[in-house]
Scaffold this active site. Structure first.
Site, PDB file in Angstrom:
ATOM      1  CE  LYS A  89      -3.244   2.481   2.866  1.00  0.00           C
ATOM      2  NZ  LYS A  89      -4.283   2.442   3.860  1.00  0.00           N
ATOM      3  CG  ASP A 186     -14.740   5.860   6.104  1.00  0.00           C
ATOM      4  OD1 ASP A 186     -15.976   5.914   5.910  1.00  0.00           O
ATOM      5  OD2 ASP A 186     -13.906   6.020   5.199  1.00  0.00           O
TER       6      ASP A 186
END
Ligand SMILES: [Zn+2]
Length: 432
Positions: A89, A186
């Site tokens: 990532k 989230d």
């Protein structure tokens, strides 16, 4: 040492732009020629190809065109140290301003803190270059094939067993996060990664923070993707708790049952209207922390009765037990909403727990005479996540130095480090 150059390219020429990102792993001699690097396909349809020379001088051919890596792009790569497929990532543009570097530092610290099978954690962080060239951070995590959003919109049938085992793992991961004092902020299907065995991991801690105990301190409302946003945030509450994550789980539970978004509104006000359409007009006591304008909006409209019985029509899987648990999560008043820990003791999740610990978990194991179960099916964190360090962060350069030191310390003595090396010979060969 040999070096390998990784280049991302996409098969669709319409989206080809200029090469902006090149990842080069430095690989130690003993790992030999890196033949397994020949061609890798990553999750998002990007193809990763390689150029450079393996440790014993075997050249790799680079094919294709360079492509811009999207923001927070995650690539599927092979770890040259053990040949395992992992996710790489990229955290780009980290040091643009103090807010963004503090957020990234927090996310990095959390990824290294987590030790739970239903929460994504960092397996490694690529060694940073010298601090003057340090602009991007690359984190290696476990590779997960899909996420719950992709599963929900796919034509693949979802049985009640699937739903139970997914919901169990979401709550198991959340209980761990909340026990560490962390609000995710989230939770949405796209942030719940799943692999082909239906193991689920909560990911993306870009908005996560430590729970604020002091109710007089304001917290940002710029959190949670709108469809999954709890009513207290929609109503402008300046302080909120881990109950916001449970609301999101309730929305996802309904979405798993009905295969469509439960509250799909165009604006935050319409979002609130859809919620009150289902739950009815809340009593004043449930809107104590709301801002004046939001409270006036709810009270101005006609009085709405609750219509929770429509939840039975989500699907055949919406049994009495399922709807009972769902209604405990979708409670307007956050103080009365069920906690992650209590939700896990709801009978609806018994089968999910059994399935998970019978054949999916890593905490229990089988012997000839049967299964040996763990003592704690849903473990808490070993202590709270400490964010005291954040109080003294005052400049981009200071945070940059701290992140640099943090990454270096993480790696010390653990494994052979991998690093980004845009100045490598492989890179120069490639750009010629
Ligand atoms: Zn287990």
């Amino acid at each position: 040492m040999g070096s390998v150059l990784v280049v991302c390219y996409c098969l669709n020429p319409a989206v080809v732009t200029s090469l902006v990102s090149v990842v080069s792993f430095i690989v130690p001699e003993q790992f030999g020629p890196l033949s397994f690097f020949s061609s890798l396909l990553c999750q998002t349809g990007w193809t990763v190809c390689l150029s450079g020379r393996g440790a014993r001088g075997i050249p790799f051919i680079c094919e294709g065109l360079g492509l811009k890596m999207s923001q927070r792009c995650t690539l599927s790569v092979t770890d040259p140290r053990d040949g395992k497929r992992v996710a790489l990532k990229k955290m780009p543009n980290v040091f643009q301003n103090l807010v963004s570097c503090k957020r990234v530092f927090r996310e990095l610290k959390m990824l290294c803190f987590f030790k739970h099978d239903n929460v994504l954690s960092a397996l490694d962080i690529l060694q940073p270059p010298q601090i003057d060239c340090f602009e991007e951070i690359y984190v290696i995590t476990e590779l997960m094939q899909s996420d719950l959003h992709k599963v929900i919109v796919s034509p693949q049938p979802l049985s009640t067993d699937h739903i139970k085992v997914f919901l169990y793992q979401i709550l198991r991961g959340l209980k761990y996060l909340h026990s560490a004092g962390i609000l995710h902020r989230d939770i949405k299907p796209g942030n719940l990664l799943v692999n082909s065995n239906c193991v689920l991991k909560i990911c993306d801690f870009g908005l996560a923070r430590v729970e604020e105990m002091d109710e007089s301190r304001h917290m940002t409302q710029e959190v949670v993707t709108q469809y999954y946003r709890a009513p207290e945030i929609l109503m402008g509450s300046r302080h909120y708790s881990s109950a916001i994550d449970i609301w999101s789980v309730g929305c996802i539970f309904a979405e798993l049952l009905g295969r469509r978004i439960l509250f799909q509104a165009q604006s935050p006000i319409q979002q609130l209207d859809l919620i009150t359409d289902l739950l009815g007009t809340p009593p004043l006591s449930a809107m104590m922390s709301a801002c004046e304008g939001a409270r006036a909006h709810v009270l101005r409209g006609p009085h709405k009765p609750p219509s929770l019985s429509v939840l039975y029509m989500l699907s055949e899987g919406a049994t009495h037990e399922a709807v009972h648990l769902l209604c405990r999560m979708l409670v307007f008043d956050p103080a009365k909403r069920i906690s992650g820990r209590d939700a896990l003791s709801h009978p609806y999740l018994d089968e999910g727990r059994l399935r998970y610990h019978t054949c999916m978990c890593r905490c229990c194991f089988s012997v000839a005479s049967g299964r040996v179960y763990t003592r704690e099916f849903e473990p808490n964190a070993n202590g709270r996540f400490d964010d005291q360090y954040e109080r003294n962060l005052s400049s981009v350069w200071q945070v940059k130095e701290l992140i640099h030191r943090f990454i270096t310390e993480q790696q010390q003595g653990k494994r052979v480090p991998l690093c980004i090396n845009p100045q490598s010979a492989a890179f120069k060969t490639f750009i010629r």
